[in-house]
Each structure stands twice: as structure tokens, then as C-alpha cells.
Design a protein around this motif. Structure first.
Motif, PDB file in Angstrom:
ATOM      1  N   UNK A 101       0.804  -1.222   0.000  1.00 45.87           N
ATOM      2  CA  UNK A 101       0.000   0.000   0.000  1.00 45.87           C
ATOM      3  C   UNK A 101       0.828   1.259   0.000  1.00 45.87           C
ATOM      4  N   UNK A 102       2.136   1.113   0.227  1.00 48.89           N
ATOM      5  CA  UNK A 102       3.033   2.270   0.193  1.00 48.89           C
ATOM      6  C   UNK A 102       3.212   2.710  -1.259  1.00 48.89           C
ATOM      7  N   UNK A 103       3.635   3.965  -1.464  1.00 51.99           N
ATOM      8  CA  UNK A 103       3.808   4.446  -2.828  1.00 51.99           C
ATOM      9  C   UNK A 103       5.189   4.092  -3.366  1.00 51.99           C
ATOM     10  N   UNK A 104       5.315   4.095  -4.669  1.00 51.86           N
ATOM     11  CA  UNK A 104       6.569   3.757  -5.352  1.00 51.86           C
ATOM     12  C   UNK A 104       7.481   4.984  -5.418  1.00 51.86           C
ATOM     13  N   UNK A 105       8.755   4.788  -5.764  1.00 50.91           N
ATOM     14  CA  UNK A 105       9.655   5.935  -5.944  1.00 50.91           C
ATOM     15  C   UNK A 105       9.099   6.906  -6.976  1.00 50.91           C
ATOM     16  N   UNK A 106       9.394   8.185  -6.788  1.00 50.87           N
ATOM     17  CA  UNK A 106       8.825   9.216  -7.661  1.00 50.87           C
ATOM     18  C   UNK A 106       9.452   9.228  -9.053  1.00 50.87           C
ATOM     19  N   UNK A 107      10.764   9.055  -9.125  1.00 48.95           N
ATOM     20  CA  UNK A 107      11.455   9.197 -10.408  1.00 48.95           C
ATOM     21  C   UNK A 107      11.906   7.839 -10.950  1.00 48.95           C
ATOM     22  N   UNK A 108      12.152   7.785 -12.256  1.00 50.30           N
ATOM     23  CA  UNK A 108      12.654   6.553 -12.854  1.00 50.30           C
ATOM     24  C   UNK A 108      14.061   6.234 -12.359  1.00 50.30           C
ATOM     25  N   UNK A 109      14.833   7.269 -12.056  1.00 50.67           N
ATOM     26  CA  UNK A 109      16.199   7.062 -11.567  1.00 50.67           C
ATOM     27  C   UNK A 109      16.201   6.327 -10.220  1.00 50.67           C
ATOM     28  N   UNK A 110      15.380   6.794  -9.287  1.00 50.17           N
ATOM     29  CA  UNK A 110      15.315   6.116  -7.986  1.00 50.17           C
ATOM     30  C   UNK A 110      14.586   4.777  -8.097  1.00 50.17           C
ATOM     31  N   UNK A 111      13.684   4.654  -9.084  1.00 49.10           N
ATOM     32  CA  UNK A 111      12.996   3.384  -9.331  1.00 49.10           C
ATOM     33  C   UNK A 111      13.994   2.308  -9.745  1.00 49.10           C
ATOM     34  N   UNK A 112      14.914   2.660 -10.633  1.00 48.77           N
ATOM     35  CA  UNK A 112      15.929   1.714 -11.092  1.00 48.77           C
ATOM     36  C   UNK A 112      16.774   1.222  -9.924  1.00 48.77           C
ATOM     37  N   UNK A 113      17.215   2.138  -9.077  1.00 52.85           N
ATOM     38  CA  UNK A 113      18.047   1.765  -7.927  1.00 52.85           C
ATOM     39  C   UNK A 113      17.239   0.929  -6.935  1.00 52.85           C
ATOM     40  N   UNK A 114      15.975   1.245  -6.780  1.00 54.54           N
ATOM     41  CA  UNK A 114      15.101   0.482  -5.891  1.00 54.54           C
ATOM     42  C   UNK A 114      15.012  -0.975  -6.329  1.00 54.54           C
ATOM     43  N   UNK A 115      14.786  -1.197  -7.628  1.00 56.10           N
ATOM     44  CA  UNK A 115      14.698  -2.564  -8.150  1.00 56.10           C
ATOM     45  C   UNK A 115      16.034  -3.283  -7.978  1.00 56.10           C
ATOM     46  N   UNK A 116      17.129  -2.603  -8.315  1.00 60.04           N
ATOM     47  CA  UNK A 116      18.462  -3.203  -8.221  1.00 60.04           C
ATOM     48  C   UNK A 116      18.793  -3.604  -6.783  1.00 60.04           C
ATOM     49  N   UNK A 117      18.501  -2.724  -5.851  1.00 65.27           N
ATOM     50  CA  UNK A 117      18.768  -2.987  -4.434  1.00 65.27           C
ATOM     51  C   UNK A 117      17.952  -4.178  -3.936  1.00 65.27           C
ATOM     52  N   UNK A 118      16.675  -4.185  -4.273  1.00 66.83           N
ATOM     53  CA  UNK A 118      15.778  -5.240  -3.776  1.00 66.83           C
ATOM     54  C   UNK A 118      16.099  -6.605  -4.375  1.00 66.83           C
ATOM     55  N   UNK A 119      16.354  -6.661  -5.688  1.00 63.32           N
ATOM     56  CA  UNK A 119      16.635  -7.965  -6.297  1.00 63.32           C
ATOM     57  C   UNK A 119      17.973  -8.501  -5.797  1.00 63.32           C
ATOM     58  N   UNK A 120      18.936  -7.628  -5.523  1.00 63.75           N
ATOM     59  CA  UNK A 120      20.218  -8.086  -4.974  1.00 63.75           C
ATOM     60  C   UNK A 120      20.028  -8.714  -3.595  1.00 63.75           C
TER      61      UNK A 120
END
Length: 204
Positions: A101-120
Motif C-alpha cells: 500500500x506504500x507508494x513507489x519511488x517518484x522518479x525513474x532514476x530512484x525506481x531503477x536503484x530500488x529494483x536493483x537494491x531489492x533484487x540483490x
């Protein structure tokens, strides 16, 4: 703030998988791959700056005392030291979404890092046999998997999850232990996510 990066070499991430500094290196590598994969306008310099600095606030006394402030302190310190606003914001946003229910990162730049961090983090846990069982999930693997699915859905990103998982295993360089189990976990979370979106059972 940038000089704190080297201190991360002394902060253990997981047994046998190096330090937080090693993790940030993997986040950078995965972020570069994601930028090439995602067919959207993404500022590579900003993305890689976020990836490089995203864990630096873990060395601060404030985060050591209050771990829930990770990311928030990164943004505040970066802002105070006149680091560009897009990078400062990304240091906090890459932790999103933090819960269902939380919101996603605002920008595509932080979105990319979010995915990279989580999958690692997810891959590291499966390689180290830290797989969720029952109610036990100390590394919040289920939440991180769900977060990646939510990001792809809400940001309308065309990203092959098999490719993402394979890339993360290759970046870690520890083999593909428990890969089949991880794919099954993703499939289960996708089902749950789509059910909550009221997608018909037959379609799912």
C-alpha cells in the motif's frame, strides 16, 4: 557525504557475501543493466550517483541508533551538503515501497536503484538459504518481491523478471542456488498481487 563510501567496506552485509560496499557495487552494475533494458528516458549519471551513495548514511551515528531513519538521513545530509536534489531525494526514495500500500519511488532514476537494491537482497538471501518459511521472513523477502511487482505494475515497466533474476545471480557470482525456488516465489506473489487487483482468476 561522498567520503563515507569507503567506510561501508567495514559494514558486513551477509556472511560470505561481502560488505555493504560490495552490495553498492552490485547495485551500480544492476542499475546500468536496467537502464539499458527499460525503454524509458532515464538519466544515467543521476541513477549511478544514487546507486553509489544510497547506503552511505548507514555509517552515521543517527542511523546506527535509529535504523528506521535510513534513507531519510541520506536525503537530509545530501541536501545539507548541496548534492543535487534529484540525487538526494533518490537516497530516500530507493527504499520505496516499504510496505503493502506504500507508494513507489517518484522518479525513474530512484525506481531503477530500488529494483536493483531489492533484487540483490533477494538473490543473496536465496543463495545463503535465508528463504522465508511460514511466518519467518527476517529479511522481508516476500515484501521485497511484492515491491518489485508493484513497481513494474504501477510504473508500467516492460521488464522480464527471468532476465532480472538471472542478471542478479550473475552479478553476485555465487552460482544460481535456489533459482527455481525463487522463480516459484515470484509466481506466487504475482498471483496474490493480481488477485488484489481484481483480475479474473482465469486470466491469472
Amino acid at each position: 557525504f561522498e567520503k563515507q563510501t569507503n567506510k561501508l567496506k567495514k559494514v558486513l552485509f551477509q556472511k560470505g557475501l561481502g560488505s555493504i560496499h560490495d552490495k553498492t557495487k552490485r547495485i551500480q552494475t544492476l542499475s546500468k543493466q536496467l537502464i539499458k533494458t527499460i525503454n524509458k528516458p532515464i538519466n544515467q549519471e543521476t541513477t549511478l550517483s544514487i546507486a553509489t551513495l544510497c547506503k552511505n548514511d548507514l555509517t552515521s551515528a543517527m542511523v546506527y541508533e535509529l535504523p528506521k531513519l535510513q534513507g531519510t538521513m541520506g536525503r537530509l545530509i545530501a541536501h545539507h551538503q548541496n548534492i543535487p536534489a534529484a540525487i538526494a531525494a533518490g537516497l530516500e526514495d530507493h527504499y520505496l515501497p516499504k510496505f503493502t500500500g506504500d507508494h513507489c519511488p517518484d522518479t525513474l532514476e530512484s525506481t531503477v536503484v530500488s529494483i536493483a537494491d531489492k533484487i540483490d537482497t533477494i538473490i543473496c538471501c536465496f543463495v545463503n538459504n535465508l528463504i522465508p518459511t511460514g511466518s519467518q521472513d527476517p529479511w522481508s523477502i516476500r515484501r521485497n518481491i511484492y515491491a518489485i511487482i508493484q513497481i513494474l505494475y504501477e510504473k508500467k515497466l516492460d521488464l522480464n523478471l527471468h532476465t532480472l533474476i538471472t542478471s542478479a545471480y550473475k552479478t553476485l557470482k555465487k552460482g544460481e542456488k535456489n533459482k527455481d525456488k525463487l522463480i516459484t516465489f515470484f509466481q506466487q506473489r504475482i498471483k496474490t498481487f493480481l488477485i488484489e487487483k481484481n483480475i479474473s482468476y482465469d486470466s491469472i
